[in-house]
Structure formats: structure tokens, C-alpha cells
Motif scaffolding. Structure first.
Motif, PDB file in Angstrom:
ATOM      1  N   PHE A  98       0.818  -1.201   0.000  1.00 23.98           N
ATOM      2  CA  PHE A  98       0.000   0.000   0.000  1.00 23.98           C
ATOM      3  C   PHE A  98       0.856   1.257   0.000  1.00 23.98           C
ATOM      4  O   PHE A  98       0.558   2.218  -0.680  1.00 23.98           O
ATOM      5  CB  PHE A  98      -0.926  -0.004   1.220  1.00 23.98           C
ATOM      6  CG  PHE A  98      -1.888  -1.155   1.186  1.00 23.98           C
ATOM      7  CD1 PHE A  98      -3.129  -1.003   0.615  1.00 23.98           C
ATOM      8  CD2 PHE A  98      -1.533  -2.396   1.693  1.00 23.98           C
ATOM      9  CE1 PHE A  98      -4.019  -2.074   0.559  1.00 23.98           C
ATOM     10  CE2 PHE A  98      -2.409  -3.458   1.643  1.00 23.98           C
ATOM     11  CZ  PHE A  98      -3.651  -3.300   1.065  1.00 23.98           C
ATOM     12  N   TYR A  99       1.917   1.213   0.791  1.00 23.34           N
ATOM     13  CA  TYR A  99       2.715   2.420   0.914  1.00 23.34           C
ATOM     14  C   TYR A  99       3.833   2.492  -0.126  1.00 23.34           C
ATOM     15  O   TYR A  99       4.393   3.549  -0.361  1.00 23.34           O
ATOM     16  CB  TYR A  99       3.264   2.534   2.342  1.00 23.34           C
ATOM     17  CG  TYR A  99       2.174   2.995   3.271  1.00 23.34           C
ATOM     18  CD1 TYR A  99       1.861   4.338   3.379  1.00 23.34           C
ATOM     19  CD2 TYR A  99       1.409   2.090   3.995  1.00 23.34           C
ATOM     20  CE1 TYR A  99       0.842   4.780   4.191  1.00 23.34           C
ATOM     21  CE2 TYR A  99       0.378   2.514   4.800  1.00 23.34           C
ATOM     22  CZ  TYR A  99       0.097   3.864   4.903  1.00 23.34           C
ATOM     23  OH  TYR A  99      -0.925   4.299   5.706  1.00 23.34           O
ATOM     24  N   LEU A 100       4.181   1.369  -0.699  1.00 24.49           N
ATOM     25  CA  LEU A 100       5.208   1.382  -1.743  1.00 24.49           C
ATOM     26  C   LEU A 100       4.648   0.796  -3.024  1.00 24.49           C
ATOM     27  O   LEU A 100       5.332   0.127  -3.778  1.00 24.49           O
ATOM     28  CB  LEU A 100       6.430   0.559  -1.279  1.00 24.49           C
ATOM     29  CG  LEU A 100       7.034   0.916   0.075  1.00 24.49           C
ATOM     30  CD1 LEU A 100       8.146  -0.054   0.425  1.00 24.49           C
ATOM     31  CD2 LEU A 100       7.580   2.325   0.054  1.00 24.49           C
ATOM     32  N   TRP A 101       3.380   1.031  -3.258  1.00 25.89           N
ATOM     33  CA  TRP A 101       2.726   0.344  -4.367  1.00 25.89           C
ATOM     34  C   TRP A 101       3.329   0.654  -5.709  1.00 25.89           C
ATOM     35  O   TRP A 101       3.155  -0.095  -6.665  1.00 25.89           O
ATOM     36  CB  TRP A 101       1.242   0.671  -4.387  1.00 25.89           C
ATOM     37  CG  TRP A 101       0.931   2.126  -4.528  1.00 25.89           C
ATOM     38  CD1 TRP A 101       0.910   3.051  -3.548  1.00 25.89           C
ATOM     39  CD2 TRP A 101       0.630   2.826  -5.729  1.00 25.89           C
ATOM     40  NE1 TRP A 101       0.603   4.284  -4.042  1.00 25.89           N
ATOM     41  CE2 TRP A 101       0.427   4.179  -5.401  1.00 25.89           C
ATOM     42  CE3 TRP A 101       0.504   2.453  -7.067  1.00 25.89           C
ATOM     43  CZ2 TRP A 101       0.113   5.162  -6.327  1.00 25.89           C
ATOM     44  CZ3 TRP A 101       0.185   3.428  -7.996  1.00 25.89           C
ATOM     45  CH2 TRP A 101      -0.006   4.770  -7.638  1.00 25.89           C
ATOM     46  N   LYS A 102       4.056   1.767  -5.770  1.00 21.09           N
ATOM     47  CA  LYS A 102       4.635   2.124  -7.069  1.00 21.09           C
ATOM     48  C   LYS A 102       5.822   1.246  -7.420  1.00 21.09           C
ATOM     49  O   LYS A 102       6.185   1.134  -8.580  1.00 21.09           O
ATOM     50  CB  LYS A 102       5.080   3.589  -7.042  1.00 21.09           C
ATOM     51  CG  LYS A 102       3.923   4.564  -7.147  1.00 21.09           C
ATOM     52  CD  LYS A 102       4.424   5.994  -7.056  1.00 21.09           C
ATOM     53  CE  LYS A 102       3.274   6.963  -6.877  1.00 21.09           C
ATOM     54  NZ  LYS A 102       3.723   8.237  -6.316  1.00 21.09           N
ATOM     55  N   LYS A 103       6.450   0.685  -6.394  1.00 19.64           N
ATOM     56  CA  LYS A 103       7.631  -0.160  -6.668  1.00 19.64           C
ATOM     57  C   LYS A 103       7.196  -1.434  -7.391  1.00 19.64           C
ATOM     58  O   LYS A 103       6.033  -1.834  -7.325  1.00 19.64           O
ATOM     59  CB  LYS A 103       8.311  -0.536  -5.351  1.00 19.64           C
ATOM     60  CG  LYS A 103       8.727   0.664  -4.539  1.00 19.64           C
ATOM     61  CD  LYS A 103      10.209   0.678  -4.330  1.00 19.64           C
ATOM     62  CE  LYS A 103      10.605   1.977  -3.636  1.00 19.64           C
ATOM     63  NZ  LYS A 103      11.994   2.269  -3.688  1.00 19.64           N
ATOM     64  N   ASP A 104       8.161  -2.069  -8.014  1.00 21.52           N
ATOM     65  CA  ASP A 104       7.778  -3.272  -8.753  1.00 21.52           C
ATOM     66  C   ASP A 104       7.489  -4.408  -7.791  1.00 21.52           C
ATOM     67  O   ASP A 104       8.019  -4.480  -6.681  1.00 21.52           O
ATOM     68  CB  ASP A 104       8.840  -3.665  -9.774  1.00 21.52           C
ATOM     69  CG  ASP A 104      10.124  -4.071  -9.103  1.00 21.52           C
ATOM     70  OD1 ASP A 104      10.799  -3.174  -8.592  1.00 21.52           O
ATOM     71  OD2 ASP A 104      10.436  -5.282  -9.061  1.00 21.52           O
TER      72      ASP A 104
END
Lengths: 665, 681
Positions: free
Chosen positions: B269-275
Motif C-alpha cells: 500500500f505504501y510502496l505500491w509504485k515499486k515493482d
């Protein structure tokens, strides 16, 4: 002038030094003798230690006073000779050295986050980190590691600025010893209890400032872009070097600001000053658009500011005591009194418990009904959280025409003082959707009462709630605000009753909305915060600020290795971000907890950081020295270690280790 | 039907009398006008009646059982209290109700509408729970309060009670039918002040599920094809009251992984942009850091969500794309031709008055681009309306991101607190499950454990047992006890070193010295602990400073032990409840406990259960079951510490005993009335 004299002296001294072999003349400027006095010349040998030099010097001046704070400053090398046991030889001092004998603590003008300037004795000889610690201890701010000093933005000098003689609060009388070990008196450090003036200073520190006049906000420097915001970060002082080394002179002006945006262990009971100043810094960051927010958020910030200024005026000193417990106790006590009082008290009590009502003729309009009748008058009854209406007062004993429960509904004002329009717009939830209902009141008084009732009812509170009266009050004062705004167009904050709403929002909204357009919007946001205590409101402001997406970012313009254009590095408490200047988007995020190491190449002024997974980045810094960037990153890593360390003592050594770079070692 | 009503109010009166008669011994009745009581009844019962009318027969049965159990519980309590009054120790019996209130407080859902009107301070009743929630908790009890203190305390309590009574008068109660996963249903009475957590706890008791954190109460709305999980801190009655009379909405009890997913895998949720691959490999430590950063600071941080979603246009079946952004203050969108800068954002919606729901099958219903839709609406809106906002995401992940993000923005820290409570509950339960599964005949015993635990939770400094939690949950599912049943626990095992030396090492307490001898001539169940690899379980809660006593065998007289038949036999033949009973009986007078435990229940209860008087020792652990073993030895002692000797509620044995106070007759009458009603149908 001073410099000339000095140069003259040294050339003279140079000749003499050549003549004498074992003993030579050392000339020392003693500041206390005044700027025009020539330096004192001492005959010394190279093995004389610094303490001996000072002793000789003091004897020669023949002034009896406390010299204990004085030390020697070596001008060419830009360093203090603080190790009194070291010999001149060890320091490498020769006859051409220009030494100054002066106090280590000197007055400094300190701009606080609330915009007020203090004058106090700061240490010019210890690393800035320690100087800040001392200042914070004097001002009663806990966790000084979160703050630092920076050079202020030069104000454009306008000649027409007559009122530039700003008030300076003087704290130079505070004995140095008391600042090092403050004992609390009445919740404030004892040195603030010495005199009424000092108490006034403490009040200034611990009580929020009234909202600034809109012109004051407009006049202040506002960063227009990320690059502008980046420039401010080039002004931070180096924490590992002292003020003198960074060219700060006596009576210079510096700003004290929160630098690291991780506020550890905020405890309103002990952190009165810290919290107040933090609030002020946040408030100015919002007003000057240092941090972006949406219009809705701005209205909430405005409402909170309004509330805070109102409450802090009514309860000037928030003397610390656990509010919740007190409330309960007093409630119990009053009840107890009632119960013990008379035997009939029980029924009396019940009477008190039965909710008050509102009864009046109002006009109602339901746009959904598609009737052209418009407003129709009925006898209204407000009880508990519901409104019911009847054909007339006489029929109010029977069944109402309709009963509307306001719990969970939306309440909006629609008021025009000039036109004497007092409308309450209700959106009442029903299984089929929201029903729109307008209630029209005759006058201000009626409107305030019913509006307050609707507001409380929408939150499930009845008229019996003890916030009812204050709700009425705040509606009145907002109405008053509208009155003044419409008559005199936004002149400085007049009295406490009416604040110009332009004082509560950033200049962007001064242009977008007239003050009286702003008023209902702020009032709208205000209803959600009106019941907060001062401390809670301040905390809420800080929380909302912290919840903004860009919170805690300090920007630096950098040039990444291999890139040909400038980009922006954002340093946050937990991560670094890379921002493309062209698009303004965050391109990449690196978190500290994935960081393996970071290095500074001091020769080419380049930072290199290695993250887990073989991610390496390197950049040079454009708008700030790489020491500042290094210190930011190291500082945040230091901040994150605090929770793990149980002791209250600040691990200064670790801070310097993490932030100092090779210069500190 | 009227019979039932009459019976109910009679029942109330009865209970009232009981409590009053007790109360008068301790405290003079408060000056509350009796008229008030009458009013209370009528108010309290309109709703109850309404909901009763809608019940089916089997529901009535369940409800009946509930009532019976509650009545019994009350009786037992009364008995216990009377007993307590007789004992000379003034500190325990004279001390006023708040602590008691605490001890029965959250997890015990008292569907009893009875006590509201009872006007004495010693009423063993629900109001306590409201007191605990609405007022700050009572100050901790001193071991030896002075007389003035006691008086002051009593006075304060009286006032509090009076306040509670006044509140109680308006308390609304609903009978709720909850649908289970297997299609069956359970019926509960829920009162206005109960939050979802309490109702869940109640359901845990009734269903013997594994109590993991995913268990949720969900609300469905078939008409709008919506559902959502209630948050644990929400009050249940309020949203249910918004349902329409003819509503087909249902309350479900099911496992919903997404409920607390954000705390189990915050990186999603908090690093959802990471792969995704990087996210999978994230270390537990980093997860914890994420939780710390976002949920434990001064301010709750909402995941930084931004993306194109489809928005259903008002009144049409067309969907329009917009670039949305989630902020703590609401959902915003970027108007056409504007930048993403904060100041240009247009507020789409703020969360104060809306809840977020999952949409089901919107592709067919509203021609949505995908079936991954969520909806924002005021909880009271139950039919289609322009005030409902429909949003559609490209995939399930995005939908969960948004729904969870919105929940974080709306509920803030409550969400995390709920999770911690649920996690603790799961951990406690898994310990208990291992201990108590053999005792399937006595399903309701878990309640005391839970009860004792909750006050701790309220204090809420929980070392994060996150890494261990999954373990413990697994254990909950394990059936270690069966093995204990099947395998006769091996008698003295040569593999075990002689226990006595190890015991003093672990338990520093000298006073228990005689017990060293016991284990010597006895298979050494408790000692097993020492030989085994550090137990994976005893989760954080267990390693309190009181740990040493854990390893002591229960302290019944040595004689009893000596004369016991060899353990294997007793193991198989004895129903487990005796453990509980034995434990209680052997308990020394309740220690001055901050939780202030009521005195032990009267003995007849246990004899009623048919247990032989001398309690059997805890089953010696089968060595083969290495993993499960550590739990077994903990059993007796663990419960000594955790279980307050509060009279067990709803234990079957008490059924017979319950009749003592005349309530039995009463209940049978009630049953007759019920049957009559059934006949009418």
C-alpha cells in the motif's frame, strides 16, 4: 577602520619578532577595550600555554572582572584556542598571528518561527549543534536536535518602510549558568519568572501570535517554485562548526527553525513552547505556500487558526493539567453536590437531564417537491436531534406534519447579512438519497440558535450538549466578521471579535475570494474543529500539516552524475526523492532503510549513495553545499535512532559522527 | 406474542429484585424515582419487541439459550457475590463495582436488557461497560485503601452508576441475525453501546473458530449490490438502524483478508509504485518500519494514491475517466487542462459523511468497464440515488488500494488500534485453543481468558507480536489435543531429566517449595518445558514477569496428587472441565489483583458437572509432539494467571443450579411461552 589598525600593528610586530629569538611579542586585540584601542602586546615564548597567555593578558589590562567566559580567537585560522593547556607552539602560533580576546557568549538576534526576534547570549565557540541546544534549553524547547539555525533571507529594503523598528525581546540578562540547568517554576524555566518583562517574553514564546494582517502576509517572501524552495536550504549553518567560524558576528541575525521534520515525543504538558513554535512554523509554511495544499485543506487551516487565536485569547495561559481527568472530576463533584444538596435533588436532576428545546415559527422550503410555493411558515420544534414541524403553535401538541432527524446530515449556511438572508441548508440522508431542506430564519439571533442546534444534531449531539452555547457564540462572531468585512474592506485585524479572514489564508486566496466569500467557507470547516481545546487545535493543525503529501520535504537542486540538467532532490524524514524539474513529477524514491552507505567526496563536492540491490546514485549539489545535504541525510538517520535509545540524553557524538563528515574528525 | 412480552418484563423485574436484594446489603439504594424505571422498560422494549417479531423459531431458540445462560450467569454471580459478602475481607467485597464492571466488560456481550433499571450500585449489569467506555477507567485500586478512600470511591461510583442508569434508559437493543460462512445463522442481541469488536468476540465464543484477525462482520446490500466490512470500533446498532424495514440486507460473519492486509503487508500500500518483485522480498523489519512511519507518528499518513479511475456519471450508465488523488482530507481530481499541483485539485469528496463499499457485479448492473468497483455513500442511503458515487478501477489491486486508502484516511489510528486488538485476540486464542480443544464439551470456557485479557489491551502497549502472530494462528488451527487424547501420555520418561533441579532454577519463588516433591514422584509434565527447544509460541503476552509460576503444577493439596490414579487413564476418562474447576478450587484467596477479581464461584457448579473432586493433573506431554507440547504444560498455570476465577458464564453445569433463586421456574415459564408462540405459527 579596525582592520587597518590591525594590519599596521602586525607589520610592526613582525619586525620586532624577528629581533628577539626566545621571547617574542604576541599582540592580542582585547575586544572589551573598545574597537579603537590598539592591540595589547605580550612578550611570550613558544612554550607558553594558552592559559598563560590569557593570564598575562588579563594582568596587563588591569581590569577586574569575570574573564571566565573569554577565550582567544585566532583570526587567520578561524579557530578558537580553547585548549588552555596547549602551548603556542602546539597550536602553531607565531608572531604574525592575529589573536582576539573576547567572550565566547555574545548577543545574537534570533528570529523565531513565530516571526518575533529575540536577543540572547549564544555561544560563538561551540559547534552550532551545541549552541542550539543551549538556546533551546534557555527557551524551554525539548529535542533541540530537530532545530537548527539558518541565515535569514535578506529583506528588500524599502525606504518607505517606517515601521521597521521591530520590537526585540531581550534575553541577554539571563545568566549563562541558569540556561545550562533550568529548573522549572510554574511550568516555565525559573529565569522567566524573574521579572514581569521576562514573563512577557515567555508568554510570547508559549502563546500563539494573533493572525497577521493580510498585508503582512502579502509582503513576505514567497517561494514561487521548487527551485525557490530549494534556495532556502542553502542557508542552514553547519552544525559541526561554531558561529564564529561561519562568519556570524556579534548581534547578527539568525533564524531558529525546525529543520528535521520528525517531531519526537510531543507532549503538550512539557512542550508548550515547542508546540507553539512548531505551530507557528507550520502556519507560516501554509500562509506563504511553502507547502502546497488544496483549497479545502486551506479552509481547514484557516478555521483552525481562527479557532486557535480565539481560544488562546480567552485562555491566555494553558496551564498544564490533564484536562480529561479534571473534567471528570469536576463533573462528578458538581453532581455530588447536587445529589447531596436536597432530597428532592433527584427529580431536579432529571429535569436538568431532560433536553432543552427550541420552539419557533420558521419558514421551510423543500426544493425537491417541485412546488412553486416557496417558503412556507410552520411552527418548528427542535428536540434532541430532530426537528418537527406543525401547522401552528396551537397544534404542536399533536402529531407533527413531519419529523426530521438531523443525525448524520450535512448543514451548510447560506447567509447574507446585507440582504438579511439567514438560511440553513440541510441535506438529510434518507434511504432514497439526500433530501434537501432549507430553513429560513428571521434574524441573526434566531439563526444562530437554530444553526447551532442543527450543527450539533448532525453530529448526534442534542441541545443539552455543553458545546451548544459556544457554538452559538462562534456563529455570532462569524456573522460579525461578515458585517465588518462588508463595511470596511479588510483593514488590519481590528479587535478580537472579528478577524479578517484574509489573515487566515495564503495570498492566492486573497485574490480569488473576497473576505466575505471566504467567511462562510471557513465557517464550514470551522464547525468540525470548534470544540477543540487550544492544545488539541494546535495538535490538529500540526497533524493536518504533517498529513500533506509534500510534508517534510527539503529541496536541494542537484546535478545527478551523468545527467546534463539540474534536478531537484527532495530530502524527507524517511526517503530521498528525485524530482524532474521539467514535469515537476517525482521520478524516483529511495528509502533510507534500504541505504547501505553514503559517501561524500569533499574534493569534488559530490555525494554518492549506495542502496540495497546495487543501486548507486551520485550527484553534486547546486543550491546548497554538499555538507548541508550530507548533514540532512545523516541527521535524519540520527533522528531515526532516537526511538531505539532509551536514555533521555542526546547522543551528540553520534550526531556528529553521522553528520560531521571528515572535517569533524 | 404478548405472553412473551409479559414474560420478558417479568423476567426483568425478577432480575432486578435479585440485584436489588443483594445491593441493599452493601449500599443504600440511590434516590432514583421509580417512575423512571417504568419509562426505561418501555423505551428499552419497543425496539426489542420489533426485532423479536421478525424472528424465526430457530432464532428464538438461540436467543432463548442466550437468555438462559445469561440468567444463570447472573445467578452465579449473585451467589458468588453473596459468598463474597460473607467473607470477612472487606477489601474484596466492599470495594465498589467499577472493577467488576471491568472484569465483565468488553468481550462479554450481555444481551440482558434486565439491569438497566435496577437501582442499586451492586447490580451485576451491563451499564458497567458503558461506564468503562464513556468515562475514563476507574483509578487503579490500591492494595489497602484507607477508609476515606473507600468512601470517596464508593461515592464516586454511586454517582457514576446513577449517570449510567440515566443513560441506560435510552439504550437501544437489536436482535441481529448473523449469517455464517456455512449458510447457517446465529442470532444475537446487540445493544447500542457494543462495538463490532465485542460482537465478534461474542461470535468467537459461539463458533469456536480460530479467531484470526481476518474474521469480520460484513454488511451486504443486495439492492445496490454492495458490501463492506464493519470496522471493529464501529457501533453495530447504528448502521443497522439505517436499514429499511423491508431491507434484504444481511450481516455476515466471514474471513476477509483485505480487512487488515495493510498491516500485514504495508509495502503493498505504501510502496505500491515499486515493482512487485521487490515488494515480495521485503523484510519484516522494513514492514515494521513502514507501519511505524505511517501509523505511529503524530499524524497518520495516508498512502499516496493517484491514478485514473472511471467515475459513473450521475444518473447515466456511462463512465468517465478522471485522474484522482487520495489525500488525508479527501479524494480529489485533476480538472481538465490543469496540473497536478495541489492548489489546482478539485475536491471530489470528503470522508466525514460517507462510507466506502465494494460493488458487486457492476459490469452487468451499471455497464461498468470492469467489475472492480467501489462506492462511496452516506450509510443511510439504501437505494439508488444521485448521492451515491460509483468508481471503477482497472484491476482488483487498484481497487483494494483505494478502498484501504480511503479507510485509512477516514478512520486513521482507530484502524491500527483495531488491528492490534484483533491480533492480540488471535494470539490469546491460539494459546487457548491448544489448551482447550480437548475440552470440547465445555465450549464456553474461553470467555474468562479473553475477559482477563481485555483490560490489558486497553492499556495498549503491545510489543508487536507481528512476526509471531502467523505462527500462533497456525497453531490455532492445529489439532494438537487430539493427539493428547489418543496417545495415552507416556508415563515417566527417562528422557526427561529429573525435574526438581530445574524447577528452582526457573521458578525463583521459595514459598512453593513443597511442590518440588510433587513432581518427583510423578510424571513431570510441567518440567517438559525446560528440555524443549524454546517454544515457538508463548507469544509476547505470555512472557510477563509473572512467568515463573507458569511452570508450577496447579497447587492443590499434595495428598490429592499422591492418591491420583496414573495420569493416562484419567486423561482419557475425564472430561476436561475439571481443569478449570480444579484450578478454581485450588486457588488461594484471590490475590490483591489490580483487576480485582470476583471471588470464586460456588463449588456446586463443579460437582454439578460430574467431575471427581480431586482435579487430575495436566496431561503430560507426548514427546513426539514437540511443537504442540510446550503448550500443554502451560495450561494449568497459564489459566491460573489469566483466568480470573469469575464464575464461568454459560457453562452447562450451571443450568441445574441456576434455578435456585426462583429464576428456574421463571425460565421454564418463559420456555413454555415460547413454545406456545411456536404453536401459534
Amino acid at each position: 577602520m579596525e582592520k587597518k589598525i590591525r594590519r599596521f600593528n602586525t607589520s610592526k610586530r613582525g619586525k620586532q619578532g624577528a629581533d628577539i629569538m626566545a621571547a617574542w611579542d604576541l599582540s592580542v586585540t582585547v575586544e572589551d577595550l573598545g574597537p579603537d584601542t590598539p592591540p595589547v602586546s605580550l612578550s611570550v615564548t613558544s612554550d607558553l600555554h594558552v592559559g598563560g597567555v590569557i593570564l598575562k593578558l588579563v594582568e596587563k589590562t588591569q581590569i577586574k572582572r569575570d574573564w571566565s567566559d573569554h577565550a582567544l580567537w585566532w583570526e587567520q585560522k578561524q579557530c578558537w584556542l580553547l585548549r588552555t593547556a596547549w602551548s603556542l607552539e602546539k597550536y602553531g602560533i607565531h608572531a604574525d598571528a592575529r589573536l582576539h580576546f573576547m567572550p565566547q557568549h555574545k548577543p545574537l538576534k534570533l528570529g523565531l518561527p513565530n516571526g518575533i526576534t529575540l536577543r540572547l547570549h549564544a555561544c560563538y565557540s561551540s559547534p552550532v549543534f551545541q549552541t542550539v541546544m543551549h538556546i533551546c534549553r534557555m527557551l524551554n524547547i525539548r529535542h533541540p536536535e530537530e532545530l537548527s539555525l539558518l541565515r535569514p533571507i535578506e529583506e528588500k529594503k524599502k525606504k518607505k518602510d517606517k515601521d521597521s523598528t521591530e520590537e526585540i525581546y531581550d534575553l541577554t540578562e539571563v545568566p549563562l549558568s541558569s540556561a545550562s540547568r533550568p529548573c522549572l517554576y510554574n511550568g516555565m524555566p525559573a529565569h522567566f519568572a524573574d521579572s514581569p518583562q521576562m514573563e512577557a517574553v515567555y508568554k510570547m514564546l508559549s502563546v500563539t501570535q494573533p493572525p497577521p494582517a493580510p498585508e503582512v502576509i502579502a509582503k513576505q517572501y514567497r517561494p514561487a517554485s521548487v527551485v525557490d524552495k530549494a534556495h532556502i536550504n542553502g542557508r542552514w549553518l553547519d552544525s559541526s562548526r561554531c558561529l564564529m567560524q561561519q562568519g556570524i558576528q556579534e548581534n547578527d541575525r539568525l533564524w531558529l527553525r525546525f529543520k528535521y521534520f520528525t517531531f519526537y515525543d510531543i507532549e503538550p504538558k512539557y512542550d508548550v513552547v515547542r508546540l507553539t513554535q512548531l505551530y507557528e512554523q507550520a502556519r507560516w509554511a501554509i500562509l506563504l505556500e511553502d507547502i502546497d495544499c488544496t483549497e479545502e485543506e486551506m479552509m481547514l487551516f484557516g478555521a483552525l487558526q481562527y479557532h486557535i487565536s480565539k481560544v488562546s485569547q480567552s485562555e491566555p495561559q494553558m496551564l498544564s493539567s490533564s484536562a480529561a481527568m479534571d473534567d471528570l472530576e469536576s463533573a462528578l463533584q458538581s453532581l455530588e453536590v447536587k445529589m447531596e444538596g436536597e432530597s428532592s435533588s433527584a427529580s431536579e436532576m432529571l429535569e436538568n437531564m431532560t433536553a432543552p428545546e427550541l420552539n419557533d415559527y420558521l419558514k421551510i422550503f423543500r426544493p425537491k417537491r417541485l412546488t412553486l410555493k416557496g417558503y412556507k411558515q410552520y411552527w418548528f420544534k427542535f428536540q434532541d436531534t430532530s426537528i418537527s414541524y406543525f401547522k401552528s403553535k396551537e397544534e404542536s401538541i399533536g402529531e407533527p406534519i413531519q419529523q426530521i432527524n438531523l443525525k448524520g446530515c450535512e448543514v451548510a449556511p447560506d447567509v447574507n447579512m446585507a440582504a438579511q438572508k439567514f438560511l440553513i441548508r440541510l441535506l438529510i440522508p434518507a434511504p432514497e438519497g439526500m433530501n434537501e431542506v432549507y430553513l429560513r430564519c428571521e434574524n441573526e439571533q434566531q439563526y444562530a440558535q437554530w444553526m447551532a442546534g442543527c450543527r450539533l444534531a448532525s453530529k448526534g449531539k442534542s441541545l443539552a450538549d455543553n458545546s451548544y452555547q459556544s457554538e452559538i457564540q462562534s456563529i455570532h462572531s462569524f456573522l460579525a466578521m461578515q458585517k465588518t468585512n462588508s463595511s470596511s474592506h479588510g483593514n488590519a485585524p481590528a479587535n478580537d471579535e472579528s478577524i479578517n479572514t484574509h489573515s487566515l489564508v495564503s495570498p492566492r486566496y486573497h485574490k480569488k475570494y473576497k473576505a466575505k466569500q471566504l467567511t462562510p467557507r471557513i465557517l464550514d470547516a470551522y464547525q468540525n474543529v470548534a470544540q477543540l481545546s487550544l492544545t488539541d487545535a494546535v495538535m490538529r493543525f500540526i497533524q493536518v500539516w504533517q498529513a500533506l503529501p509534500d510534508f517534510g520535504l527539503s529541496y536541494i537542486v542537484v546535478r545527478f552524475k551523468g545527467s546534463r540538467k539540474d534536478e531537484v532532490l527532495g530530502i524527507a524524514p524517511n526517503r530521498l526523492i528525485r524530482i524532474d524539474l521539467g514535469v515537476g513529477d517525482v521520478v524516483k524514491t529511495w528509502r533510507y532503510n534500504n541505504m547501505k552507505q553514503w559517501n561524500v567526496n569533499w574534493d569534488i563536492r559530490q555525494m554518492a549513495i549506495e542502496f540495497e540491490g546495487n543501486v548507486n546514485i551520485a550527484f553534486s549539489c547546486v543550491t546548497a553545499d554538499c555538507k548541508i545535504v550530507h548533514e540532512f541525510i545523516g541527521g535524519y538517520i540520527f533522528m531515526s535512532t532516537r526511538s531505539r535509545e532509551k536514555s533521555d540524553v542526546l547522543n551528540e557524538e553520534l550526531f556528529h559522527k553521522l553528520t560531521g563528515g571528515h572535517e569533524a574528525l | 406474542m404478548e405472553d412473551i412480552d409479559a414474560m420478558f418484563s417479568d423476567l426483568l423485574g425478577e432480575m432486578d429484585l435479585l440485584t436489588q436484594s443483594l445491593g441493599q446489603e452493601t449500599v443504600p439504594p440511590e434516590a432514583l424515582p421509580p417512575t423512571n424505571q417504568e419509562v426505561n422498560y418501555s423505551i428499552g422494549f419497543t425496539d426489542l419487541n420489533e426485532s423479536l417479531h421478525e424472528l424465526e423459531d430457530n432464532d428464538l431458540d438461540a436467543l432463548m439459550a442466550d437468555l438462559v445462560a445469561d440468567l444463570n450467569a447472573t445467578e452465579e454471580k449473585l451467589a458468588a457475590e453473596i459468598k463474597g459478602l460473607k467473607t470477612p475481607s472487606p477489601t474484596t467485597s466492599d470495594l465498589p463495582p467499577p472493577p467488576k464492571g471491568l472484569s465483565l466488560h468488553p468481550p462479554s456481550p450481555h444481551p440482558l436488557p434486565a439491569s438497566p433499571a435496577s437501582s442499586t450500585s451492586s447490580s451485576v449489569s451491563t451499564p458497567a461497560s458503558s461506564a468503562a467506555s464513556s468515562l475514563p477507567p476507574p483509578p487503579p485500586q490500591n492494595a489497602k485503601p484507607t477508609k476515606e478512600e473507600i468512601e470517596a470511591q464508593m461515592k464516586a461510583d454511586k454517582i457514576k452508576l446513577a449517570l449510567e442508569k440515566l443513560k441506560e434508559a435510552k439504550v437501544k437493543k437489536l436482535v441481529v441475525k448473523v449469517l455464517m460462512n456455512d449458510g447457517s445463522s446465529k442470532t444475537l442481541m446487540v445493544d447500542e453501546r457494543q462495538n463490532v469488536r465485542e460482537v465478534l468476540d461474542n461470535l468467537f465464543e459461539k463458533t469456536h473458530c480460530d479467531c484470526n484477525v481476518d474474521w469480520s462482520l460484513c454488511e451486504t446490500n443486495p439492492e445496490l449490490q454492495l458490501d463492506r466490512t464493519f470496522e471493529d470500533h464501529e457501533n453495530l446498532v447504528e448502521p443497522l438502524s439505517a436499514w429499511m424495514r423491508d431491507s434484504e440486507n444481511q450481516v455476515l460473519f466471514q474471513e476477509r483478508g483485505e480487512k487488515y492486509e495493510v498491516f500485514k503487508n504495508p509495502q503493498n500500500f505504501y510502496l505500491w509504485k515499486k515493482d512487485k518483485r521487490a515488494l515480495k522480498d521485503i523484510k519484516d523489519k522494513d514492514k515494521e518500519i513502514l507501519i511505524q512511519e505511517n501509523f505511529c507518528g503524530t499524524s497518520i499518513i495516508v498512502p499516496d494514491l493517484e491514478g485514473v479511475l472511471h467515475l459513473k456519471e450521475d444518473g447515466k450508465k456511462s463512465w468517465k475517466q478522471r485522474l484522482f488523488q487520495l489525500r488525508a482530507s479527501g479524494i480529489y481530481y485533476v480538472p481538465k487542462g490543469k496540473t497536478k499541483s495541489s492548489r489546482d485539485l478539485v475536491c471530489f469528496l470528503q470522508f466525514d459523511n460517507v462510507n466506502v463499499y465494494y460493488g458487486k457485479d457492476f459490469k452487468t448492473k451499471y455497464k461498468a468497464p470492469t467489475d472492480f468497483c467501489f462506492v462511496l455513500k452516506h450509510p443511510q442511503i439504501q437505494k439508488e440515488s444521485q448521492y451515491i458515487k460509483y468508481l471503477c478501477c482497472d484491476d482488483a489491486r487498484t481497487m483494494n488500494l483505494w478502498v484501504t486508502g480511503i479507510r485509512i484516511a477516514k478512520y486513521g489510528v482507530s484502524l491500527y488500534e483495531n488491528y492490534k486488538t484483533a491480533e492480540k485476540k488471535a494470539a490469546v486464542n491460539s494459546v487457548w485453543m491448544n489448551r482447550s480443544t480437548p475440552s470440547s464439551s465445555n465450549p464456553s470456557t474461553p470467555s474468562p481468558t479473553i475477559k482477563a485479557k481485555t483490560p490489558n489491551q486497553a492499556n495498549g502497549h503491545a510489543p508487536k507480536p507481528q512476526p509471531t502472530a502467523p505462527d500462533s494462528m497456525d497453531f490455532g488451527n492445529f489439532p494438537p489435543p487430539p493427539s493428547a487424547d489418543i496417545l495415552p501420555p507416556p508415563p515417566p520418561d527417562p528422557a526427561f531429566p529429573p525435574p526438581p533441579p530445574s524447577l528452582p532454577a526457573k521458578s525463583s519463588s521459595r514459598p512453593v517449595a513443597p511442590q518440588h516433591k510433587l513432581p518427583a514422584n510423578f510424571p513431570p509434565p510441567p518440567m517438559a518445558m525446560d528440555n524443549l527447544p524454546p517454544p515457538p509460541l508463548p507469544p509476547p503476552i505470555d512472557d510477563s514477569p509473572e512467568a515463573p509460576p507458569d511452570f508450577l503444577p496447579p497447587p492443590p493439596p499434595a495428598a490429592g496428587f499422591g492418591s491420583l490414579p496414573p495420569p493416562p487413564l484419567s486423561m482419557n476418562s475425564l472430561p476436561p472441565p475439571p481443569h478449570f474447576g480444579g484450578m478454581d478450587q485450588s486457588l488461594p484467596p484471590p490475590p490483591p489483583d489490580p483487576e480485582f477479581l470476583p471471588p470464586p464461584p460456588p463449588e456446586p457448579v463443579f460437582t454439578g458437572a460430574g467431575a471427581p473432586p480431586p482435579p487430575p493433573p495436566p496431561p503430560p506431554p507426548p514427546p513426539a509432539q514437540a511443537a504442540a507440547v510446550p503448550r500443554a504444560p502451560v495450561r494449568p498455570s497459564g489459566s491460573v494467571r489469566k483466568v480470573p476465577p469469575a464464575p464461568p458464564k454459560r457453562t452447562t453445569p450451571s443450568l441445574q443450579v441456576g434455578g435456585g433463586g426462583g429464576g428456574g421456574d421463571f425460565m421454564s415459564e418463559l420456555m413454555v411461552a415460547m413454545q406456545k408462540k411456536r404453536g401459534d405459527h
